[in-house]
Write a protein that holds these residues in place. Structure first.
Motif, PDB file in Angstrom:
ATOM      1  N   ARG A  36       0.842  -1.190   0.000  1.00 44.07           N
ATOM      2  CA  ARG A  36       0.000   0.000   0.000  1.00 44.07           C
ATOM      3  C   ARG A  36       0.884   1.250   0.000  1.00 44.07           C
ATOM      4  NH1 ARG A  36      -5.625   0.739   3.188  1.00 44.07           N
ATOM      5  NH2 ARG A  36      -6.011   2.929   2.726  1.00 44.07           N
ATOM      6  N   PHE A  37       0.437   2.272  -0.685  1.00 45.42           N
ATOM      7  CA  PHE A  37       1.194   3.513  -0.788  1.00 45.42           C
ATOM      8  C   PHE A  37       1.525   4.051   0.607  1.00 45.42           C
ATOM      9  CE2 PHE A  37       1.426   8.190  -1.503  1.00 45.42           C
ATOM     10  CZ  PHE A  37       2.486   8.190  -2.397  1.00 45.42           C
ATOM     11  N   GLU A  38       2.791   4.398   0.802  1.00 49.00           N
ATOM     12  CA  GLU A  38       3.349   4.935   2.046  1.00 49.00           C
ATOM     13  C   GLU A  38       3.579   3.875   3.119  1.00 49.00           C
ATOM     14  OE1 GLU A  38       1.015   8.302   3.296  1.00 49.00           O
ATOM     15  OE2 GLU A  38       2.125   9.648   1.975  1.00 49.00           O
ATOM     16  N   ASP A  39       3.408   2.591   2.789  1.00 43.40           N
ATOM     17  CA  ASP A  39       3.759   1.519   3.723  1.00 43.40           C
ATOM     18  C   ASP A  39       5.209   1.088   3.489  1.00 43.40           C
ATOM     19  OD1 ASP A  39       1.335   1.568   4.904  1.00 43.40           O
ATOM     20  OD2 ASP A  39       0.677  -0.416   4.236  1.00 43.40           O
ATOM     21  N   PRO A  40       5.844   0.426   4.463  1.00 40.75           N
ATOM     22  CA  PRO A  40       7.240  -0.013   4.298  1.00 40.75           C
ATOM     23  C   PRO A  40       7.358  -1.267   3.438  1.00 40.75           C
ATOM     24  CG  PRO A  40       6.412  -0.642   6.459  1.00 40.75           C
ATOM     25  CD  PRO A  40       5.336   0.186   5.823  1.00 40.75           C
ATOM     26  N   VAL A  41       8.567  -1.467   2.878  1.00 45.73           N
ATOM     27  CA  VAL A  41       8.866  -2.639   2.057  1.00 45.73           C
ATOM     28  C   VAL A  41      10.242  -3.168   2.443  1.00 45.73           C
ATOM     29  CG1 VAL A  41       9.298  -3.498  -0.266  1.00 45.73           C
ATOM     30  CG2 VAL A  41       7.484  -1.853   0.116  1.00 45.73           C
ATOM     31  N   VAL A  59      12.607  -0.014   2.081  1.00 45.39           N
ATOM     32  CA  VAL A  59      12.080   1.335   1.950  1.00 45.39           C
ATOM     33  C   VAL A  59      11.156   1.583   3.140  1.00 45.39           C
ATOM     34  CG1 VAL A  59      10.665   2.899   0.555  1.00 45.39           C
ATOM     35  CG2 VAL A  59      12.206   1.277  -0.558  1.00 45.39           C
ATOM     36  N   ALA A  60      11.409   2.646   3.872  1.00 44.16           N
ATOM     37  CA  ALA A  60      10.590   2.944   5.048  1.00 44.16           C
ATOM     38  C   ALA A  60       9.178   3.364   4.663  1.00 44.16           C
ATOM     39  CB  ALA A  60      11.256   4.035   5.885  1.00 44.16           C
ATOM     40  N   ARG A  61       9.036   4.130   3.561  1.00 42.80           N
ATOM     41  CA  ARG A  61       7.724   4.579   3.074  1.00 42.80           C
ATOM     42  C   ARG A  61       7.741   4.517   1.550  1.00 42.80           C
ATOM     43  NH1 ARG A  61       7.054   9.594   3.401  1.00 42.80           N
ATOM     44  NH2 ARG A  61       4.777   9.694   3.362  1.00 42.80           N
ATOM     45  N   MET A  62       6.904   3.649   0.999  1.00 44.33           N
ATOM     46  CA  MET A  62       6.844   3.536  -0.455  1.00 44.33           C
ATOM     47  C   MET A  62       6.052   4.727  -1.010  1.00 44.33           C
ATOM     48  SD  MET A  62       7.560   2.133  -3.265  1.00 44.33           S
ATOM     49  CE  MET A  62       8.318   0.617  -2.734  1.00 44.33           C
ATOM     50  N   THR A  63       6.743   5.590  -1.742  1.00 44.74           N
ATOM     51  CA  THR A  63       6.118   6.810  -2.268  1.00 44.74           C
ATOM     52  C   THR A  63       6.225   6.905  -3.783  1.00 44.74           C
ATOM     53  OG1 THR A  63       8.181   8.032  -1.877  1.00 44.74           O
ATOM     54  CG2 THR A  63       6.494   8.107  -0.137  1.00 44.74           C
ATOM     55  N   TYR A  77      -0.430   0.031  -4.408  1.00 45.84           N
ATOM     56  CA  TYR A  77      -1.871   0.229  -4.549  1.00 45.84           C
ATOM     57  C   TYR A  77      -2.391   1.268  -3.571  1.00 45.84           C
ATOM     58  CZ  TYR A  77      -2.817  -2.560  -0.324  1.00 45.84           C
ATOM     59  OH  TYR A  77      -2.882  -3.023   0.965  1.00 45.84           O
ATOM     60  N   GLN A  78      -3.566   1.766  -3.888  1.00 48.93           N
ATOM     61  CA  GLN A  78      -4.281   2.695  -3.007  1.00 48.93           C
ATOM     62  C   GLN A  78      -5.778   2.495  -3.205  1.00 48.93           C
ATOM     63  OE1 GLN A  78      -3.225   7.011  -2.385  1.00 48.93           O
ATOM     64  NE2 GLN A  78      -5.108   7.334  -3.555  1.00 48.93           N
ATOM     65  N   PRO A  79      -6.519   2.112  -2.146  1.00 48.75           N
ATOM     66  CA  PRO A  79      -7.972   1.986  -2.274  1.00 48.75           C
ATOM     67  C   PRO A  79      -8.590   3.342  -2.629  1.00 48.75           C
ATOM     68  CG  PRO A  79      -7.182   0.961  -0.255  1.00 48.75           C
ATOM     69  CD  PRO A  79      -6.043   1.757  -0.805  1.00 48.75           C
ATOM     70  N   PRO A  80      -9.768   3.332  -3.250  1.00 49.05           N
ATOM     71  CA  PRO A  80     -10.381   4.611  -3.641  1.00 49.05           C
ATOM     72  C   PRO A  80     -10.754   5.463  -2.434  1.00 49.05           C
ATOM     73  CG  PRO A  80     -11.897   2.783  -3.992  1.00 49.05           C
ATOM     74  CD  PRO A  80     -10.576   2.177  -3.656  1.00 49.05           C
ATOM     75  N   PRO A 120      -2.668   7.105  -9.011  1.00 49.79           N
ATOM     76  CA  PRO A 120      -4.103   7.190  -8.737  1.00 49.79           C
ATOM     77  C   PRO A 120      -4.844   7.993  -9.808  1.00 49.79           C
ATOM     78  CG  PRO A 120      -2.843   7.625  -6.747  1.00 49.79           C
ATOM     79  CD  PRO A 120      -1.860   7.599  -7.869  1.00 49.79           C
ATOM     80  N   VAL A 121      -6.001   7.473 -10.209  1.00 50.74           N
ATOM     81  CA  VAL A 121      -6.855   8.147 -11.179  1.00 50.74           C
ATOM     82  C   VAL A 121      -8.300   8.071 -10.693  1.00 50.74           C
ATOM     83  CG1 VAL A 121      -5.354   7.639 -13.147  1.00 50.74           C
ATOM     84  CG2 VAL A 121      -7.171   6.045 -12.537  1.00 50.74           C
TER      85      VAL A 121
END
Length: 355
Positions: free
Chosen positions: A72-77, A114-118, A145-148, A206-207
């Motif tokens: 998820r966007f801004e989560d760590p990897v 990556v601490a925050r996936m951006t 990914y990012q939920p709507p 995101p769209v």
């Protein structure tokens, strides 16, 4: 002197043996300061671009854990890359199109974190030197990914009540979704699924996208609720419960003309009420006629009420006339039922007297 030259020659011809493997620190690997300067800076010339990721993995013995990432966007990897015990003197990570210094190690494994996936379209590569010459690499498959933010439903280019027998377009608007190519949108009528739609858009960022579905209305649609559901299908590597966002419920008001509920040949038991319903939206006025005269339907029917009736209706969408033929069934109505219970009561009293 010859012994010194021999030792010097053996050192320079085997650079791996003069470097101590870099220590492994979880979530953080720094490039060793003593790494040879003549090693390639990245895997740009390793394997032709025409080779797919699956082919790369088949020919290159590097292993990744996990092999694919859904984040998820801004989560760590965090991903670990490893090589076999022998035959690979150096290991590295590189992220194309980024200015970061590539990670190198002479150990058997190296972690990229990556601490925050951006970033939305990132393609990290793990590569290794081969002792026999050359290099190999594999690309990490990353889905960000990012939920709507929200999902809404409406009728396209229409507001207010619907008309029976017309076609309308439902539209489901999904706001700020990524990646949209993994999105499935389902339209519902109550709890019944009307259809599923997918997007052809391959944009990773995101769209906001609108999905449409045509429906044909009938009087049965009056009062039903339409809604839509947006679901991210991220596969087995994704969340155990895929992200789902639903819209509000859209209640439909369908305008329709007078509609006769009862059959045109109506059978009524003697003693019961003679009733026949006419529906419409808005509700029409209803007048019953018999032999050209306006009548009130009886609450207790008898044989004299048998015959043909004309139902005259008038409403917002016009007027309609219906003909109903009424048949009165004798011996089964309320009056006969009362007489039957009365006779049974008398018979019961006589039986008691005999006893």
């Amino acid at each position: 002197m010859l012994l010194l030259l021999h030792l010097f020659d053996s050192v320079t011809s085997s650079p791996v043996s003069i470097y101590t493997p870099a220590p492994f620190l979880p979530l953080q690997i720094l490039p060793p300061s003593s790494f040879p300067s003549n090693l390639p800076s990245g895997p740009s010339s390793l394997i032709p671009s025409s080779i797919s990721s699956s082919e790369e993995r088949a020919h290159c013995p590097l292993k990744m854990s996990p092999s694919t990432v859904v984040v998820r966007f801004e989560d760590p990897v965090t991903v670990n890359c490893s090589v076999p015990p022998t035959g690979f003197p150096a290991l590295g990570w590189e992220v194309p199109n980024r200015m970061e210094t590539p990670l190198f190690t002479m150990d058997r494994f190296l972690v990229w974190s990556v601490a925050r996936m951006t970033e939305w379209n990132i393609k990290p590569k793990c590569y290794a030197l081969v002792e026999q010459g050359g290099q190999c690499h594999i690309e990490l498959l990353v889905t960000v990914y990012q939920p709507p933010d929200s999902v809404s439903i409406s009728f396209r280019n229409h507001s207010g009540p619907l008309l029976e027998g017309h076609q309308y377009t439902l539209q489901c608007e999904v706001h700020n979704i990524a990646p949209v190519e993994n999105l499935t949108v389902t339209f519902y009528r109550g709890q019944t699924a009307l259809g599923q739609l997918l997007s052809n858009n391959t944009e990773k960022k995101p769209v906001t996208e609108i999905f449409t579905l045509n429906i044909n209305t009938s009087k049965e649609d009056d009062g039903v609720q339409y809604w839509c559901e947006a679901k991210l299908e991220l596969g087995p590597e994704g969340p155990q419960h895929p992200p789902v966002v639903t819209s509000q419920k859209l209640k439909a008001a369908v305008l329709f003309g007078p509609h006769l509920i009862c059959p045109t040949k109506l059978q009524v038991k003697e003693g019961e009420s003679l009733s026949c319903e006419v529906r419409g939206n808005p509700q029409p006025s209803v007048t019953w006629l018999r032999d050209g005269q306006e009548v009130v339907l009886p609450s207790h029917s008898s044989r004299k009420h048998a015959g043909k009736y004309t139902v005259w209706t008038k409403g917002h969408l016009g007027q309609k006339n219906f003909t109903v033929e009424v048949e009165i069934l004798s011996g089964s109505g309320t009056a006969n039922s009362c007489n039957r219970y009365f006779l049974l009561a008398i018979l019961f009293i006589q039986i008691i007297n005999w006893l």
